[in-house]
Design an enzyme around this catalytic site. Structure first.
Site, PDB file in Angstrom:
ATOM      1  N   LEU A  65      17.775 -13.644 -12.119  1.00  0.00           N
ATOM      2  CA  LEU A  65      17.052 -12.506 -11.558  1.00  0.00           C
ATOM      3  C   LEU A  65      17.781 -11.876 -10.381  1.00  0.00           C
ATOM      4  O   LEU A  65      17.406 -10.794  -9.930  1.00  0.00           O
ATOM      5  CB  LEU A  65      15.653 -12.947 -11.095  1.00  0.00           C
ATOM      6  CG  LEU A  65      14.787 -13.671 -12.131  1.00  0.00           C
ATOM      7  CD1 LEU A  65      13.467 -14.110 -11.500  1.00  0.00           C
ATOM      8  CD2 LEU A  65      14.537 -12.801 -13.350  1.00  0.00           C
ATOM      9  N   TYR A 120      24.773   2.039 -10.173  1.00  0.00           N
ATOM     10  CA  TYR A 120      23.913   0.868 -10.351  1.00  0.00           C
ATOM     11  C   TYR A 120      23.744   0.569 -11.837  1.00  0.00           C
ATOM     12  O   TYR A 120      23.902  -0.572 -12.280  1.00  0.00           O
ATOM     13  CB  TYR A 120      22.553   1.119  -9.709  1.00  0.00           C
ATOM     14  CG  TYR A 120      21.503   0.075 -10.031  1.00  0.00           C
ATOM     15  CD1 TYR A 120      21.609  -1.221  -9.536  1.00  0.00           C
ATOM     16  CD2 TYR A 120      20.401   0.392 -10.827  1.00  0.00           C
ATOM     17  CE1 TYR A 120      20.653  -2.182  -9.829  1.00  0.00           C
ATOM     18  CE2 TYR A 120      19.439  -0.553 -11.123  1.00  0.00           C
ATOM     19  CZ  TYR A 120      19.560  -1.839 -10.629  1.00  0.00           C
ATOM     20  OH  TYR A 120      18.619  -2.791 -10.932  1.00  0.00           O
ATOM     21  N   LYS A 124      24.874  -2.791 -14.022  1.00  0.00           N
ATOM     22  CA  LYS A 124      23.948  -3.574 -14.842  1.00  0.00           C
ATOM     23  C   LYS A 124      24.427  -3.612 -16.291  1.00  0.00           C
ATOM     24  O   LYS A 124      24.313  -4.650 -16.960  1.00  0.00           O
ATOM     25  CB  LYS A 124      22.534  -2.996 -14.759  1.00  0.00           C
ATOM     26  CG  LYS A 124      21.911  -3.004 -13.375  1.00  0.00           C
ATOM     27  CD  LYS A 124      21.833  -4.383 -12.762  1.00  0.00           C
ATOM     28  CE  LYS A 124      20.633  -5.168 -13.204  1.00  0.00           C
ATOM     29  NZ  LYS A 124      20.462  -6.448 -12.473  1.00  0.00           N
ATOM     30  N   ASN A 149      10.497   0.355 -14.335  1.00  0.00           N
ATOM     31  CA  ASN A 149      10.007   0.211 -12.964  1.00  0.00           C
ATOM     32  C   ASN A 149       8.934  -0.874 -12.923  1.00  0.00           C
ATOM     33  O   ASN A 149       7.987  -0.843 -13.719  1.00  0.00           O
ATOM     34  CB  ASN A 149       9.426   1.540 -12.476  1.00  0.00           C
ATOM     35  CG  ASN A 149      10.479   2.619 -12.366  1.00  0.00           C
ATOM     36  OD1 ASN A 149      11.215   2.668 -11.394  1.00  0.00           O
ATOM     37  ND2 ASN A 149      10.557   3.480 -13.370  1.00  0.00           N
ATOM     38  N   PRO A 297     -40.995 -13.763   6.078  1.00  0.00           N
ATOM     39  CA  PRO A 297     -42.074 -14.616   5.561  1.00  0.00           C
ATOM     40  C   PRO A 297     -43.348 -13.834   5.272  1.00  0.00           C
ATOM     41  O   PRO A 297     -43.793 -13.007   6.079  1.00  0.00           O
ATOM     42  CB  PRO A 297     -42.281 -15.638   6.686  1.00  0.00           C
ATOM     43  CG  PRO A 297     -40.943 -15.723   7.358  1.00  0.00           C
ATOM     44  CD  PRO A 297     -40.384 -14.340   7.299  1.00  0.00           C
ATOM     45  N   GLY A 298     -43.931 -14.068   4.082  1.00  0.00           N
ATOM     46  CA  GLY A 298     -45.192 -13.464   3.699  1.00  0.00           C
ATOM     47  C   GLY A 298     -45.105 -12.012   3.249  1.00  0.00           C
ATOM     48  O   GLY A 298     -46.125 -11.413   2.883  1.00  0.00           O
TER      49      GLY A 298
END
Length: 386
Positions: A65, A120, A124, A149, A297-298
């Site tokens: 890689l 580049y 490659k 990409n 509560p209640g």
């Protein structure tokens, strides 16, 4: 089995290494990720040639890689993308190691269209030819991937990924620049790349008749669409984007990884009164709204009905009574609910309903899902005592 990863500290290398570690530790139990016992040898800029030689002596698979894509001088393209590949293959030759080797190349190696004349891309392409020649010479299986990409977590912004830059800038309140929104983009998400690399490691890479391997899951779109989608994440608030779209799901996951730490946590707007509170947690454009309701509560809350809206109530703390009555009927359906046993109670259209806190001392906490966010212009909520 020994797996050598060059460029292990890079974007793809970090993600692949992390995925393999989960497999090695037994945390990833997916059958299609099953591998024999293995160790990973990580090689990057801080390693020596002697270490590379030692790794190549007995490794059983190579993920190559490492590469150069943003050098200070043009000659570094060839040094990094051809010269180092020569070093790697020469080390394997010296040890007579014909294990499978994978090369990370680029679509720019096609030297076609806008990539014509790219130094580049040429470096490659030359690296590819080295690998193909090595395979013919030694009989080793060579897998050359011309990646498009790539994007995903840990990708470096302001380097060689427009998506990483867009996500970073948007998450940090910075502007983005799109020179030509019509530019066509072929993109791959890092998790899909890693899935393919694991298939290659298992001996089943996705390769075509042209001799190149590829990631089968990719997305063709425009630069403008990518930018608009990422910008839409900026002001979501409690909303969640349409995650049924695979590309939006992947872009949103990527965007989140660029948020600064101070944006990890934010306040919610609590609607409080003497009865308790009601707080919206999140909303989606097509999957409704999630809220948390606290009853003192209640206290009894609700006593209303809906034409079309429907809800799910889950009491997570305290003890309560949920009552439903169909309009036009005197029959009341009741459910005693408790945080000790989590249950879903459906609020049915055409039924008036309420929820009663049966405790005299403890708050009743209920998580509520509604199929649509509340719209004050069309509330579909009508008072009626159960």
């Amino acid at each position: 089995m020994k797996i050598l990863i060059t460029g292990a500290a890079g974007f793809v290398g970090r993600n692949l290494t992390a995925a393999l570690e989960e497999i090695r530790l037994g945390h990833d139990k997916r059958p299609d990720h099953a591998l024999p016992e293995f160790t990973v040898c990580q090689y990057d800029l801080n390693n020596t040639k002697e270490e590379l030689d030692a790794f190549c002596a007995d490794c059983d698979f190579v993920f190559h890689l490492a590469g150069v894509n943003r050098p200070k001088e043009e000659r570094e393209f060839r040094e990094g993308n051809v010269g180092f590949s020569c070093d790697l293959l020469d080390a394997l030759r010296r040890h007579g190691n014909t294990c499978p080797v994978m090369l990370s190349s680029s679509v720019q190696a096609s030297l076609a269209g806008r990539y014509a004349g790219s130094p580049y891309g040429q470096s490659k392409r030359d690296g590819e030819e080295l690998f193909f020649a090595y395979g013919r010479e030694t009989g080793a299986r060579t897998m050359v991937y011309r990646f498009p990409n790539l994007f995903g977590k840990w990708c470096r912004p302001n380097y060689n990924s427009a998506i990483a830059t867009f996500c970073h800038n948007t998450a940090n309140g910075l502007p983005i620049q799109v020179n030509d929104p019509s530019v066509q983009m072929d993109i791959c998400y890092i998790d899909d790349v890693v899935e393919e690399l694991i298939r290659a490691l298992r001996g089943a890479p996705t390769c075509g008749e042209d001799g190149y391997c590829r990631v089968p899951v990719h997305h063709e779109t425009t630069l403008g669409h990518i930018a608009e989608t990422i910008l839409s994440f900026r002001d979501l608030g409690l909303e969640v984007p349409d995650l049924s779209d695979p590309l939006t799901k992947k872009l949103y996951a990527t965007y989140l990884t660029y948020l600064p730490a101070e944006k990890f946590c934010y306040d919610l707007s609590m609607n409080c009164d003497a009865r308790g509170s009601f707080t919206e947690l999140l909303r989606t454009p097509d999957r409704g709204q999630v809220s948390v309701n606290i009853s003192r509560p209640g206290i009894t809350k609700g006593n209303h009905w809906h034409h079309t809206k429907h809800e799910k109530f889950i009491v997570v703390k305290g003890e309560g009574l949920i009552q439903l009555r169909r309009l036009g009927s005197d029959e009341i359906v009741e459910f005693r609910v408790s945080g000790e046993k989590l249950q879903v109670v459906e609020m049915i259209p055409g039924y008036t309903h309420n929820i009663v806190n049966l405790s005299e001392t403890e708050d009743l906490v209920t998580v509520m899902w509604a199929n649509e966010p509340f719209d004050p212009a069309r509330p579909d909520t009508f008072f009626l005592q159960v």
